[in-house]
Design an enzyme around this catalytic site. Sequence first.
Site, PDB file in Angstrom:
ATOM      1  N   ARG A   1       0.822  -1.204   0.000  1.00 34.68           N
ATOM      2  CA  ARG A   1       0.000   0.000   0.000  1.00 34.68           C
ATOM      3  C   ARG A   1       0.859   1.258   0.000  1.00 34.68           C
ATOM      4  NH1 ARG A   1      -3.948   0.825   4.342  1.00 34.68           N
ATOM      5  NH2 ARG A   1      -3.597   3.020   3.890  1.00 34.68           N
ATOM      6  N   LEU A   2       0.342   2.277  -0.655  1.00 36.25           N
ATOM      7  CA  LEU A   2       0.857   3.639  -0.512  1.00 36.25           C
ATOM      8  C   LEU A   2      -0.353   4.536  -0.318  1.00 36.25           C
ATOM      9  CD1 LEU A   2       3.629   4.133  -3.256  1.00 36.25           C
ATOM     10  CD2 LEU A   2       3.942   3.663  -0.826  1.00 36.25           C
ATOM     11  N   ASP A   3      -0.288   5.416   0.662  1.00 39.03           N
ATOM     12  CA  ASP A   3      -1.403   6.316   0.917  1.00 39.03           C
ATOM     13  C   ASP A   3      -1.579   7.304  -0.229  1.00 39.03           C
ATOM     14  OD1 ASP A   3      -1.932   5.128   3.349  1.00 39.03           O
ATOM     15  OD2 ASP A   3      -0.663   6.518   4.472  1.00 39.03           O
ATOM     16  N   LYS A   4      -2.734   7.910  -0.277  1.00 39.70           N
ATOM     17  CA  LYS A   4      -3.085   8.832  -1.357  1.00 39.70           C
ATOM     18  C   LYS A   4      -2.062   9.955  -1.527  1.00 39.70           C
ATOM     19  CE  LYS A   4      -6.907  11.853  -2.818  1.00 39.70           C
ATOM     20  NZ  LYS A   4      -8.231  12.398  -2.456  1.00 39.70           N
TER      21      LYS A   4
ATOM     22  N   THR B   1       1.130   9.872  -0.644  1.00 41.21           N
ATOM     23  CA  THR B   1       2.490   9.366  -0.782  1.00 41.21           C
ATOM     24  C   THR B   1       2.780   9.070  -2.247  1.00 41.21           C
ATOM     25  OG1 THR B   1       2.339   8.359   1.413  1.00 41.21           O
ATOM     26  CG2 THR B   1       4.126   7.610   0.003  1.00 41.21           C
TER      27      THR B   1
END
Length: 324
Positions: free
Chosen positions: A145-148, A150
């Site tokens: 996952r990568l946050d919005k 990032t």
Amino acid sequence: NLTKSHKTMDFTDIKTGSDDYQRRLDKILKKIFKNHSLSEIYSFIRKGLVKVNGKKSKPEYKTESSDVLNIASFLLEKNQNSEKNENFILPYKIIFQTPDLIFIEKPYDKKVHGEKSSIDSDIKKFFALTKDSSSISFTPGPLHRLDKKTTGIITFSWSLKGAKWFSKNISNHTIQKSYIAVIQGKLKSEEIWEDFINQDEKLKTEHFYTVQISKQKISDKFKKTVTHVIPLEHKKVFSNDITIVKFFIQTGRTHQIRCQSAFHGFPLLGDTAYGGKKIFSEREFFLHAEKLIFPKENPLNLPEELSSSYKKPLSDFLSGVKFS
């Protein structure tokens, strides 16, 4: 016309691949006939418009990796005509690609999954148009996952083999991840932060406070979280001390870098959800997934590391920062 005579009917043969092993026939057909309901697909099977190895089958039949699906050609023609023909170009830089994995540059302020406009949706569309795959039923998806907010390198599966290998090695930490960030204050030396984080849906608010953090394990909900932080460069922005740092995360908790940085007195510059100073900039804060490091010997022919350059986006961020 589903009443067309079977004696004169042409069938198109589609061979299943290794990624289709033990998949239900109706689930595989749903991948082919995306615009048809399951009841319509059941009708195709029941009327003999879809067969397996030349024989009528049942929706729950689980395919082998070398089965041949015999599908009435007129159904496929009708299906192709109903699907929109798009000249789709993937709107992200491809960093590296193999038959099993694809690595792309994630832009700022773009969700990885969850909505039709997400990166996941774009990758699935690109896969459908470009992948020369032996699988009928396989669908690509994000493997970490990568946050919005990032940016940087993110991995999507391109085969079941790739998905299984990557997920296993992310889970057992034989794949390492590093990030570049801008934090407030002057971090003078390397540090290793070991804390405990509790992610709980009940904690969520409109301000994105989604975790609790503590030096001790308060309950079983608190999971050990380890981050290695290395200062790269010290700067002043409008008389404010900042440090450009590299993070190596040994665990993968939600908002791990953001909450640990704040907890240890160095919130990300601009990350007001975790105590950072409010800034006016095109980005709320700078957090960039810089590198993935792989085991030297791996079955997917990956290099020892893949990276996403951070220097230009970092320079753009710093040059645009203004304080409220």
